[in-house]
Enzyme design. Structure first.
Site, PDB file in Angstrom:
ATOM      1  N   ARG A  39      37.648  41.021  26.447  1.00 39.88           N
ATOM      2  CA  ARG A  39      36.674  41.084  25.360  1.00 39.88           C
ATOM      3  C   ARG A  39      36.601  42.508  24.820  1.00 39.88           C
ATOM      4  NH1 ARG A  39      37.093  36.442  24.796  1.00 39.88           N
ATOM      5  NH2 ARG A  39      35.519  34.822  24.992  1.00 39.88           N
ATOM      6  N   ARG A  52      34.448  43.079  41.418  1.00 39.56           N
ATOM      7  CA  ARG A  52      33.289  43.413  42.247  1.00 39.56           C
ATOM      8  C   ARG A  52      33.541  43.051  43.708  1.00 39.56           C
ATOM      9  NH1 ARG A  52      29.587  40.008  38.474  1.00 39.56           N
ATOM     10  NH2 ARG A  52      31.459  38.776  38.830  1.00 39.56           N
ATOM     11  N   GLU A  83      34.768  42.019  15.907  1.00 38.53           N
ATOM     12  CA  GLU A  83      35.773  41.166  15.235  1.00 38.53           C
ATOM     13  C   GLU A  83      35.177  40.454  14.030  1.00 38.53           C
ATOM     14  OE1 GLU A  83      37.321  38.630  18.316  1.00 38.53           O
ATOM     15  OE2 GLU A  83      37.901  40.321  19.531  1.00 38.53           O
ATOM     16  N   ASP A 140      44.092  42.648  21.929  1.00 42.08           N
ATOM     17  CA  ASP A 140      43.937  41.325  21.325  1.00 42.08           C
ATOM     18  C   ASP A 140      42.499  41.115  20.885  1.00 42.08           C
ATOM     19  OD1 ASP A 140      44.820  38.660  20.615  1.00 42.08           O
ATOM     20  OD2 ASP A 140      43.759  37.916  22.391  1.00 42.08           O
ATOM     21  N   ARG A 157      41.126  33.775  37.142  1.00 45.30           N
ATOM     22  CA  ARG A 157      42.161  32.775  36.839  1.00 45.30           C
ATOM     23  C   ARG A 157      43.266  33.397  35.987  1.00 45.30           C
ATOM     24  NH1 ARG A 157      37.040  29.353  36.130  1.00 45.30           N
ATOM     25  NH2 ARG A 157      36.748  30.971  34.566  1.00 45.30           N
ATOM     26  N   ILE A 158      42.877  34.039  34.869  1.00 43.23           N
ATOM     27  CA  ILE A 158      43.885  34.601  33.956  1.00 43.23           C
ATOM     28  C   ILE A 158      44.535  35.835  34.582  1.00 43.23           C
ATOM     29  CG2 ILE A 158      44.288  35.582  31.669  1.00 43.23           C
ATOM     30  CD1 ILE A 158      41.835  33.899  30.713  1.00 43.23           C
ATOM     31  N   LEU A 194      40.705  40.157  38.377  1.00 38.00           N
ATOM     32  CA  LEU A 194      41.768  39.292  38.901  1.00 38.00           C
ATOM     33  C   LEU A 194      41.212  37.881  39.122  1.00 38.00           C
ATOM     34  CD1 LEU A 194      44.827  39.672  39.877  1.00 38.00           C
ATOM     35  CD2 LEU A 194      43.859  39.517  42.181  1.00 38.00           C
ATOM     36  N   ILE A 229      42.959  42.095  26.886  1.00 38.55           N
ATOM     37  CA  ILE A 229      43.083  40.675  26.519  1.00 38.55           C
ATOM     38  C   ILE A 229      41.770  39.961  26.842  1.00 38.55           C
ATOM     39  CG2 ILE A 229      44.089  40.009  28.758  1.00 38.55           C
ATOM     40  CD1 ILE A 229      45.554  38.655  25.556  1.00 38.55           C
ATOM     41  N   HIS A 251      43.027  38.334  18.137  1.00 35.65           N
ATOM     42  CA  HIS A 251      42.378  37.483  19.153  1.00 35.65           C
ATOM     43  C   HIS A 251      43.107  36.131  19.261  1.00 35.65           C
ATOM     44  CE1 HIS A 251      38.340  36.658  21.347  1.00 35.65           C
ATOM     45  NE2 HIS A 251      39.306  35.949  21.883  1.00 35.65           N
TER      46      HIS A 251
HETATM   47  P1  NDP Z   1      37.397  34.291  35.756  1.00 31.03           P
HETATM   48  O1  NDP Z   1      35.921  34.084  35.875  1.00 31.03           O
HETATM   49  O2  NDP Z   1      38.325  33.415  36.514  1.00 31.03           O
HETATM   50  O3  NDP Z   1      37.749  35.811  36.159  1.00 31.03           O
HETATM   51  C1  NDP Z   1      36.959  36.893  35.828  1.00 31.03           C
HETATM   52  C2  NDP Z   1      37.282  38.045  36.787  1.00 31.03           C
HETATM   53  O4  NDP Z   1      36.552  39.192  36.356  1.00 31.03           O
HETATM   54  C3  NDP Z   1      36.911  37.770  38.221  1.00 31.03           C
HETATM   55  O5  NDP Z   1      38.021  38.071  39.025  1.00 31.03           O
HETATM   56  C4  NDP Z   1      35.751  38.725  38.507  1.00 31.03           C
HETATM   57  O6  NDP Z   1      35.900  39.200  39.829  1.00 31.03           O
HETATM   58  C5  NDP Z   1      35.947  39.829  37.475  1.00 31.03           C
HETATM   59  N1  NDP Z   1      34.678  40.403  37.038  1.00 31.03           N
HETATM   60  C6  NDP Z   1      33.624  39.756  36.482  1.00 31.03           C
HETATM   61  N2  NDP Z   1      32.635  40.622  36.214  1.00 31.03           N
HETATM   62  C7  NDP Z   1      33.075  41.837  36.590  1.00 31.03           C
HETATM   63  C8  NDP Z   1      32.502  43.132  36.563  1.00 31.03           C
HETATM   64  N3  NDP Z   1      31.258  43.355  36.098  1.00 31.03           N
HETATM   65  N4  NDP Z   1      33.249  44.170  37.022  1.00 31.03           N
HETATM   66  C9  NDP Z   1      34.489  43.962  37.507  1.00 31.03           C
HETATM   67  N5  NDP Z   1      35.079  42.751  37.558  1.00 31.03           N
HETATM   68  C10 NDP Z   1      34.380  41.697  37.109  1.00 31.03           C
HETATM   69  O7  NDP Z   1      37.694  34.231  34.209  1.00 31.03           O
HETATM   70  P2  NDP Z   1      39.083  33.928  33.448  1.00 31.03           P
HETATM   71  O8  NDP Z   1      40.171  34.666  34.146  1.00 31.03           O
HETATM   72  O9  NDP Z   1      39.230  32.482  33.228  1.00 31.03           O
HETATM   73  O10 NDP Z   1      38.763  34.614  32.024  1.00 31.03           O
HETATM   74  C11 NDP Z   1      38.480  35.993  31.958  1.00 31.03           C
HETATM   75  C12 NDP Z   1      38.029  36.394  30.582  1.00 31.03           C
HETATM   76  O11 NDP Z   1      39.146  36.458  29.702  1.00 31.03           O
HETATM   77  C13 NDP Z   1      37.086  35.416  29.871  1.00 31.03           C
HETATM   78  O12 NDP Z   1      35.755  35.560  30.306  1.00 31.03           O
HETATM   79  C14 NDP Z   1      37.251  35.818  28.419  1.00 31.03           C
HETATM   80  O13 NDP Z   1      36.321  36.799  28.054  1.00 31.03           O
HETATM   81  C15 NDP Z   1      38.656  36.408  28.367  1.00 31.03           C
HETATM   82  N6  NDP Z   1      39.548  35.561  27.557  1.00 31.03           N
HETATM   83  C16 NDP Z   1      40.152  36.085  26.448  1.00 31.03           C
HETATM   84  C17 NDP Z   1      40.970  35.296  25.665  1.00 31.03           C
HETATM   85  C18 NDP Z   1      41.644  35.841  24.460  1.00 31.03           C
HETATM   86  O14 NDP Z   1      41.956  35.064  23.549  1.00 31.03           O
HETATM   87  N7  NDP Z   1      41.923  37.123  24.367  1.00 31.03           N
HETATM   88  C19 NDP Z   1      41.187  33.878  25.965  1.00 31.03           C
HETATM   89  C20 NDP Z   1      40.540  33.450  27.181  1.00 31.03           C
HETATM   90  C21 NDP Z   1      39.746  34.274  27.934  1.00 31.03           C
HETATM   91  P3  NDP Z   1      34.622  39.615  40.718  1.00 31.03           P
HETATM   92  O15 NDP Z   1      33.695  38.431  40.698  1.00 31.03           O
HETATM   93  O16 NDP Z   1      35.194  39.936  42.062  1.00 31.03           O
HETATM   94  O17 NDP Z   1      34.030  40.817  40.045  1.00 31.03           O
END
Ligand code: NDP
Length: 313
Positions: free
Chosen positions: A225, A168, A254, A249, A147-148, A145, A223, A272
């Site tokens: 990775r 986490r 890929e 996606d 930004r996206i 949870l 959506i 993607h």
């Molecule tokens: P953010 O860094 O804002 O959010 C990532 C979230 O993931 C955080 O809430 C974090 O919460 C959680 N997180 C990170 N590591 C773990 C873990 N090991 N276990 C559980 N939760 C975890 O990133 P965005 O929302 O901006 O982007 C997220 C991802 O979306 C990008 O990194 C990218 O890979 C993917 N993406 C895909 C696109 C597509 O075209 N399909 C386009 C753009 C992005 P916490 O720290 O509490 O764990």
């Protein structure tokens, strides 16, 4: 520049810097030996990893500006040890990716892709398109949870879905139900939305165990990775009807999409395209350029990643 980028990025960089296109260079070792010592910035695309070896081959390197919010292809931890700042392109793509996620969710649950193929095949009027599952009364569990994830949650709330999340950390300013266990969340929700970053920490988080917990009415949407989902386990779960359907996606390898997924009508496949509108890709490109310009003019990156926490411009 590691691999080809949008014309606006190339033009803007060429106006201000000497640009070397790595993908056009036949002998990379020779290039790194002769030009490498003068390279001060890298514009990193999506294809070529900027690993420790590449970073170390560039002794004057100051900044790696990555196109995209995900930057697992850049060794940011190693960059930090060298005092090199890494930037990515957060925020400017958030709403676009959330839109795509909701589109993928609707396509998957309401079988809209299959319905469209039905019309194009000329089957309408000859046969009945089968009734689909529904979003009504469903709970959405968001893995990541950020930004996206939050932008997806806002949209999903408007669709009447109940929201839960796993990450986490519990987030103090969020009213959605928090699960400290991904397995427990998968067991309780109907739809699992994956939107965590890639890389070793999240590799194959969605495995056979989690899919079993999601259950026979469960839907997986990825959506984030491809590396986060064990693709072989997903194929097995779809074939055994351990889960109902999946919308993807992103993929493990890929642009390779396994034949078993292509052949399965319970799966929606996108190439993607989460952020792939002209508007949003241009905004991402401008942010790559602006990070480089801000760094080389003011010594401040605009959007450094947490591993390289330089003061922001
Ligand atoms: P953010 O860094 O804002 O959010 C990532 C979230 O993931 C955080 O809430 C974090 O919460 C959680 N997180 C990170 N590591 C773990 C873990 N090991 N276990 C559980 N939760 C975890 O990133 P965005 O929302 O901006 O982007 C997220 C991802 O979306 C990008 O990194 C990218 O890979 C993917 N993406 C895909 C696109 C597509 O075209 N399909 C386009 C753009 C992005 P916490 O720290 O509490 O764990």
């Amino acid at each position: 520049m590691t691999d080809p980028m949008l014309p606006l990025v190339v033009e803007e960089i060429e106006k201000r810097f000497t640009l070397h296109r790595l993908w056009e260079i036949a002998d990379r070792d020779e290039f790194l030996r002769t030009v490498g010592p003068r390279v001060r910035g890298v514009a990193a695309g999506v294809l070529v990893p900027v690993d420790a070896a590449l970073i170390d081959a560039l002794p004057a390197l100051e900044i790696v500006a990555k196109f995209g919010v995900g930057y697992e292809s850049v060794d940011a931890v190693h960059a930090a040890t060298r005092g090199v700042v890494v930037t990515n392109t957060p925020d400017v793509l958030t709403e676009e990716v959330a839109d795509t996620a909701l589109g993928l969710l609707l396509m998957t649950v309401r079988r809209l892709g299959a319905a469209e193929r039905f019309v194009r095949r000329g089957d309408w009027g000859k046969a009945k398109f089968p009734l689909s599952p529904t979003l009504r009364g469903r709970t959405l569990g968001i893995l990541g949870l950020g930004r996206i994830g939050k932008a997806i949650a806002t949209r999903a709330e408007a669709f009447g879905l109940e929201i839960a999340y796993h990450g986490r950390h519990r987030q103090a300013d969020v009213a959605y139900r928090y699960y400290d266990s991904l397995h427990a969340m998968a067991r309780d929700v109907d739809i699992l939305m994956v939107v965590v970053p890639g890389g070793p920490e999240t590799e194959k988080l969605i495995d056979a165990h989690i899919l079993k917990a999601l259950g026979p009415d469960g839907v997986l949407i990825n959506i984030g990775r491809g590396s986060t989902v064990d693709e072989a386990a997903l194929i097995a779960a779809l074939e055994a009807r351990t889960i109902l359907a999946a919308g993807l996606d992103v993929f493990e390898n890929e642009p390779h999409v396994p034949e078993a997924l292509i052949a399965n009508d319970d799966v929606v496949l996108l190439p993607h395209v989460g952020s792939a509108s002209q508007h949003t890709r241009d905004a991402m490109g401008r942010l790559v350029v602006n990070n480089l310009v801000s760094w080389f003019s003011e010594g401040r990156p605009l959007t450094p990643v947490p591993e390289t926490p330089f003061p922001r411009g």
